[in-house]
Design a protein around this motif. Structure first.
Motif, short mmCIF file in Angstrom:
data_model
loop_
_atom_site.label_atom_id
_atom_site.label_comp_id
_atom_site.label_asym_id
_atom_site.label_seq_id
_atom_site.Cartn_x
_atom_site.Cartn_y
_atom_site.Cartn_z
N GLU A 178 0.99 -5.41 -13.80
CA GLU A 178 1.28 -5.85 -15.18
C GLU A 178 2.55 -5.17 -15.71
OE1 GLU A 178 -2.96 -7.16 -17.18
OE2 GLU A 178 -2.46 -5.03 -17.17
N LYS A 179 2.78 -3.92 -15.29
CA LYS A 179 3.98 -3.21 -15.75
C LYS A 179 5.25 -3.91 -15.28
CE LYS A 179 2.87 0.96 -14.17
NZ LYS A 179 3.10 2.38 -13.89
N VAL A 180 5.14 -4.61 -14.14
CA VAL A 180 6.31 -5.31 -13.58
C VAL A 180 6.52 -6.67 -14.24
CG1 VAL A 180 7.30 -6.20 -11.42
CG2 VAL A 180 5.93 -4.12 -11.38
N ILE A 203 5.55 4.62 -8.30
CA ILE A 203 6.26 4.20 -7.09
C ILE A 203 5.91 2.75 -6.73
CG2 ILE A 203 6.50 4.63 -4.60
CD1 ILE A 203 6.03 7.63 -5.28
N GLY A 204 4.61 2.41 -6.87
CA GLY A 204 4.19 1.05 -6.54
C GLY A 204 4.87 0.03 -7.44
N SER A 205 4.89 0.28 -8.75
CA SER A 205 5.53 -0.71 -9.65
C SER A 205 7.02 -0.80 -9.37
CB SER A 205 5.23 -0.39 -11.11
OG SER A 205 5.50 0.94 -11.40
N PHE A 249 0.86 -1.20 0.00
CA PHE A 249 0.00 0.00 0.00
C PHE A 249 0.88 1.24 0.00
CE2 PHE A 249 0.66 1.47 4.32
CZ PHE A 249 0.93 0.32 5.05
N LEU A 250 0.34 2.28 -0.63
CA LEU A 250 1.01 3.59 -0.72
C LEU A 250 0.05 4.67 -0.29
CD1 LEU A 250 2.55 3.75 -4.30
CD2 LEU A 250 3.79 3.46 -2.16
N THR A 251 0.57 5.75 0.27
CA THR A 251 -0.29 6.87 0.59
C THR A 251 -0.91 7.44 -0.69
OG1 THR A 251 -0.42 8.95 1.82
CG2 THR A 251 1.57 8.62 0.50
C1 LIG Z 1 -1.93 -0.43 -5.86
C2 LIG Z 1 -0.82 0.61 -5.67
C3 LIG Z 1 0.24 0.05 -4.78
C4 LIG Z 1 -0.23 0.91 -7.05
O1 LIG Z 1 0.85 1.79 -6.88
P1 LIG Z 1 1.03 3.07 -7.83
O2 LIG Z 1 2.34 3.66 -7.54
O3 LIG Z 1 -0.18 3.93 -7.68
O4 LIG Z 1 1.00 2.37 -9.26
P2 LIG Z 1 1.78 2.81 -10.58
O5 LIG Z 1 1.87 4.30 -10.64
O6 LIG Z 1 3.01 2.01 -10.64
O7 LIG Z 1 0.79 2.25 -11.71
C5 LIG Z 1 -0.58 2.59 -11.70
C6 LIG Z 1 -1.12 2.43 -13.12
O8 LIG Z 1 -2.54 2.29 -13.07
C7 LIG Z 1 -3.12 3.23 -13.96
N1 LIG Z 1 -4.43 3.53 -13.43
C8 LIG Z 1 -4.79 4.36 -12.43
N2 LIG Z 1 -6.11 4.30 -12.23
C9 LIG Z 1 -6.60 3.40 -13.12
C10 LIG Z 1 -7.89 2.91 -13.42
N3 LIG Z 1 -8.98 3.30 -12.72
N4 LIG Z 1 -8.02 1.98 -14.40
C11 LIG Z 1 -6.94 1.55 -15.08
N5 LIG Z 1 -5.67 1.98 -14.85
C12 LIG Z 1 -5.53 2.90 -13.88
C13 LIG Z 1 -2.15 4.39 -13.95
O9 LIG Z 1 -2.34 5.23 -15.06
C14 LIG Z 1 -0.81 3.63 -14.00
O10 LIG Z 1 -0.55 3.09 -15.27
P3 LIG Z 1 0.47 3.83 -16.32
O11 LIG Z 1 1.78 3.96 -15.60
O12 LIG Z 1 0.50 2.91 -17.49
O13 LIG Z 1 -0.14 5.18 -16.62
C15 LIG Z 1 -1.41 1.92 -5.05
O14 LIG Z 1 -2.33 2.47 -5.94
C16 LIG Z 1 -2.07 1.70 -3.70
O15 LIG Z 1 -1.40 1.66 -2.68
N6 LIG Z 1 -3.42 1.60 -3.66
C17 LIG Z 1 -4.16 1.48 -2.40
C18 LIG Z 1 -3.91 0.16 -1.70
C19 LIG Z 1 -4.02 -1.00 -2.65
O16 LIG Z 1 -4.89 -1.04 -3.50
N7 LIG Z 1 -3.10 -1.95 -2.49
C20 LIG Z 1 -3.03 -3.11 -3.33
C21 LIG Z 1 -3.71 -4.26 -2.73
S1 LIG Z 1 -3.41 -5.71 -3.77
#
Ligand SMILES: CC(C)(COP(=O)(O)OP(=O)(O)OC[C@H]1O[C@@H](n2cnc3c(N)ncnc32)[C@H](O)[C@@H]1OP(=O)(O)O)[C@@H](O)C(=O)NCCC(=O)NCCS
Length: 169
Positions: A132-134, A95-97, A85-87
């Protein structure tokens, strides 16, 4: 001092007692809580601090979230799974990927895993895209897999990645 893993932007480091307030406040953000459920301070202390499989995600010295793994050690089924999870203010910045890529590399190169799994909610499209990006691929929907904070059962998506599928940017 436990293990520290470095990426281009993120540092994954052990969780400390002085991270508890920040992690708790992140876990209570609505966007995070809807995926991770409800946490009390004692949950954060017990589940994060001092666990070698949990890392705080640091960006520029700020704790912005956490990532953890678990291992299936039965030799016939050995693999590792990841949770993150991220803020909210740091979502959609890659950052997540990056954090997942850094941890996946460690699990493959240092802990000898050939297969990793991750299981976002089936409607967590940002998470699915991030994984998927990873290099993770969709395996299939696990119906009524997890109970949400709303008390209802929700579908999960099983995703997996084999060691040679890890995408290096
Ligand atoms: C899941 C999580 C860790 C992802 O981290 P992140 O740093 O936000 O993810 P990234 O930036 O690496 O990638 C997000 C991608 O999703 C895309 N995206 C965002 N909202 C979207 C949506 N509603 N539909 C489709 N794609 C979406 C972004 O555009 C990005 O893709 P891109 O780089 O091709 O533009 C983060 O969003 C998070 O902490 N969420 C809350 C807690 C959670 O859901 N944890 C996961 C439990 S399994």
């Amino acid at each position: 001092m436990g293990l520290v893993l470095n990426g281009p932007r993120v540092v994954l480091r052990p969780a400390r007692t002085d991270d508890v307030d920040e992690l708790l406040s992140i876990l209570r953000e609505p966007e995070v809580a809807r995926r991770w459920g409800r946490f009390e301070r004692t949950d954060v202390e017990d589940k994060f601090v001092g666990d070698a499989k949990v890392f705080v995600i640091d960006v520029d010295g700020d704790a912005v979230g956490a990532i953890q793994y678990d291992e299936e050690d039965d030799p016939m089924y050995r693999h590792a799974s990841i949770d993150i999870f991220l803020t909210t203010s740091r979502h959609n910045q890659g950052i997540g990927s990056e954090a997942i890529r850094v941890l996946a590399k460690h699990l493959i190169a240092d802990r000898g895993h050939h297969r990793l799994t991750i299981d976002p909610a089936a409607d967590n499209h940002a998470a699915i895209r991030s994984y998927e990006k990873v290099g993770f691929r969709k395996v299939g929907v696990m119906r009524s897999y997890e109970r949400g904070p709303d008390g209802m059962w929700h579908d999960g998506l099983l995703m997996e990645m084999l060691a040679d599928e890890l995408v290096q940017p």
